[in-house]
Scaffold this motif. Structure first.
Motif, PDB file in Angstrom:
ATOM      1  N   PRO A 186       0.929  -1.235  -0.189  1.00 30.64           N
ATOM      2  CA  PRO A 186      -0.094   0.084   0.071  1.00 30.64           C
ATOM      3  C   PRO A 186       0.780   1.357   0.073  1.00 30.64           C
ATOM      4  CG  PRO A 186      -0.619  -1.582   1.534  1.00 30.64           C
ATOM      5  CD  PRO A 186       0.387  -2.201   0.922  1.00 30.64           C
ATOM      6  N   MET A 187       0.362   2.265  -0.919  1.00 31.01           N
ATOM      7  CA  MET A 187       1.195   3.517  -1.014  1.00 31.01           C
ATOM      8  C   MET A 187       1.589   4.255   0.441  1.00 31.01           C
ATOM      9  SD  MET A 187       0.677   6.217  -3.806  1.00 31.01           S
ATOM     10  CE  MET A 187       1.865   6.835  -4.916  1.00 31.01           C
ATOM     11  N   PHE A 188       0.765   4.195   1.355  1.00 31.59           N
ATOM     12  CA  PHE A 188       0.853   5.045   2.383  1.00 31.59           C
ATOM     13  C   PHE A 188       2.000   4.185   3.074  1.00 31.59           C
ATOM     14  CE2 PHE A 188      -0.812   2.442   5.855  1.00 31.59           C
ATOM     15  CZ  PHE A 188      -1.653   1.375   5.472  1.00 31.59           C
ATOM     16  N   LEU A 189       1.943   2.823   3.243  1.00 35.86           N
ATOM     17  CA  LEU A 189       2.935   1.846   4.121  1.00 35.86           C
ATOM     18  C   LEU A 189       4.168   2.188   3.376  1.00 35.86           C
ATOM     19  CD1 LEU A 189       3.079   0.138   6.163  1.00 35.86           C
ATOM     20  CD2 LEU A 189       2.929  -1.502   4.820  1.00 35.86           C
ATOM     21  N   ALA A 224       1.747  11.049   4.044  1.00 36.72           N
ATOM     22  CA  ALA A 224       2.158   9.814   4.985  1.00 36.72           C
ATOM     23  C   ALA A 224       3.652   9.987   5.231  1.00 36.72           C
ATOM     24  CB  ALA A 224       2.214   8.629   4.355  1.00 36.72           C
TER      25      ALA A 224
END
Lengths: 308, 280
Positions: A129-132, A249
């Motif tokens: 996931p991009m935020f991660l 993020a």
């Protein structure tokens, strides 16, 4: 006779024909309803906010303010900085992703022992996931737990092992690195698919004629890939310019707005400032810029089609 | 050894060196995430940055799974992602089928509309959607997120499903229709079962997209009870920014479902990416 009977205009016939004509709409309408209700209507309402004074916490807001937001925008140095950052962010991310993706695709194009496994492994970042991936790179850039500042210091890029995310001069490179890591597989896959669509006979013929590796790459691969490359790169640039997830993020736009791109600036204005009017005005400007960009892309596409 | 053999050996050495660099580049950040999550907090500070800690522990996972809100966030994310994936796949099968099998008035505009939605900045919908959803009770609600994510994912999923329908011969349902079946019956009983791999791929793509969404979840949800995993993790990070072990353990947990789906849909990656060339 039966043909005539079918042609006879009657209530049943008309109804049946109407039902047949309506059939595609029966299949497509749920999708259309969702898109209109959740995307088009809010888009129109959002455009109207750009000319109104709407702040969430002020119950007396909502009045028409004309082009006031746009005048403010013109004098808003944060906005201009965000615009400049958007260019840096997009150009750096897209060109690095493209270059690394191309090299990878060329390596994966020919069969070699272990190719299947390598392909699965190098594509893994895309599933994260991009935020991660943003958070993870924020940790990797943190000198307390991450190795990157120490490595960058060791090779002489940093003068001391500090977090680049807290240095306004270079902080934007943090999200760019995360973005490159995340996006290389996309380009690799697209370019690999394009490479595999080149008929192998052409290479064989060129090899018989004595063309070396470089000649084959320059005279066959590049011209064949050029249209795919141009369109993919230009569209991907829009997507990257529009996606503020990594920045939100990793840095939240800071320090001192040095990593703010226009898309994250819109988010910050709405989410933190709760100033929906101003956020919508910035969004309107972004939309206009993208429209201009799309027109340029279309023109490039036309000339590419003419050339080939 | 002849010069040619030497050249070949050099080529393959280079080849595998480049490949090794790529694999390291792709996997090292995830390795590090996992490593930090297994490091006891004390060692994290006393040992500095090293490739593997002298002692490992599952404590961080234990804490995250029992003493925190993460199980709640995890459950919320599963509810939202599964519902979105199912809803989008149903709606997009219909629309993809219409685009694949019919010529109809407005088709050009429908396709154009769907392409445009892939180009414009979704972030500009945040304020209006928030204002529309508040009086409807759709903020702080998982249903609100499901509605938003469904709409956002329909265009891409439609193109993906269309590409799968295009691969199925038209004669199949036409034969059934000549035998007297309604088109919808033919669609349900003959075409859909043949597209099962396509349906699985669409479910996977949409699930991953919904699982990863951050911005609308941040804006629309403020209650802890209704937070999804990305929001929960980001809030945790800004509140307890020194509990690296727990943060990374939560990060690894967020990775699991997305990676599971990734391996399921891996075969369809190329098609998925070419169908939605604009979308990640």
């Amino acid at each position: 006779m039966s043909v005539q009977a079918e042609r006879r205009p009657g209530w049943h016939g008309t109804r049946r024909r109407f039902a047949l004509r309506m059939e595609p709409y029966f299949y497509a309408s749920p999708a259309l309803i969702f898109i209109v209700a959740v995307m088009l209507v809010p888009l129109a309402i959002g455009l109207s906010y750009a000319f109104r004074d709407i702040t969430l916490l002020n119950p007396f807001s909502g009045g028409f303010v004309g082009v006031q937001h746009f005048v403010d925008l013109w004098h808003d140095s944060d906005f201009w900085q965000a615009l400049g950052n958007t260019v840096t962010w997009t150009v750096a991310s897209v060109s690095l992703q493209f270059f690394l993706g191309l090299v990878l695709a060329l390596r994966l194009y020919r069969p070699f022992p272990g190719r299947g496994l390598v392909q699965a492994l190098v594509f893994v970042p895309w599933a994260v996931p991009m935020f991660l991936s943003g958070l993870n790179f924020a940790w990797l850039f943190n000198p307390v737990i991450g190795p990157l500042p120490h490595w960058l210091y060791a090779v002489g890029i940093l003068s001391s092992p500090e977090n680049i995310l807290s240095d306004p001069a270079i902080a934007i490179w943090g999200p760019i690195v995360a973005n490159v890591w995340w996006g290389v597989p996309f380009f690799a896959i697209t370019l690999l698919a394009a490479l595999q669509s080149i008929p192998p006979e052409i290479y064989e013929a060129a090899e018989i004629d004595g063309a070396g590796t470089w000649r084959r790459f320059a005279d066959i691969t590049v011209p064949f890939l050029a249209p795919t490359i141009a369109i993919t790169v230009l569209l991907r640039a829009v997507w990257i310019a529009n996606a503020p997830d990594l920045i939100v993020a990793m840095t939240g736009g800071g320090p001192a707005d040095s990593t703010q791109i226009v898309a994250s600036y819109i988010f910050t204005q709405a989410f933190k400032g709760l100033d929906f009017g101003y956020a919508s005005a910035v969004a309107t400007v972004l939309l206009m810029l993208l429209l201009v960009y799309a027109l340029i892309v279309l023109m490039i596409r036309q000339s590419l089609l003419k050339a080939s | 050894m002849s010069a040619a053999t030497l050249k070949r050996a050099g080529y393959w050495t280079m080849h595998y060196a480049i490949i090794a660099l790529y694999v390291a580049f792709a996997l090292f950040p995830l390795y590090w995430l996992f490593k930090v999550s297994l490091t006891p907090t004390k060692l994290l500070y006393s040992e500095g940055v090293r490739m593997w800690p002298s002692r490992t522990t599952w404590e961080n996972y234990g804490f995250v799974l029992t003493n925190s809100d993460f199980p709640r966030f995890f459950l919320n994310s599963v509810i939202v992602s599964v519902s979105t994936a199912v809803l989008v796949t149903v709606v997009a099968s219909g629309a993809g089928y219409a685009l694949s099998r019919f010529r109809f008035r407005g088709k050009f505009w429908l396709v154009g509309l769907m392409l445009i939605t892939q180009m414009f900045p979704l972030v500009m919908l945040i304020s209006p959607i928030f204002r529309i959803f508040t009086p409807l009770g759709l903020t702080d609600s998982l249903l609100g997120l499901i509605i938003v994510y469904t709409a956002f994912n329909i265009p891409f999923a439609t193109f993906l499903m269309q590409s799968f329908f295009d691969g199925i011969p038209k004669d199949l349902e036409e034969a059934a229709m000549i035998d007297g079946a309604h088109r919808f019956t033919a669609f349900r009983q003959i075409i859909l079962p043949l597209t099962l791999p396509g349906i699985a791929a669409t479910l996977g793509f949409v699930f991953t997209a919904a699982w990863s969404e951050l911005l609308f979840a941040l804006m629309l949800i403020s209650k802890t009870d209704a937070s999804t995993f990305p929001v929960g993790l980001l809030t945790f990070v800004s509140k307890f920014s020194v509990d690296f072990g727990q943060m990374t353990a939560a990060g690894v947990l967020a990775l699991i479902p997305a990676c599971l789906f990734f391996f399921l849909i891996q075969r369809y990656l190329v098609r998925g990416l070419t169908a939605g060339a604009v979308k990640g």
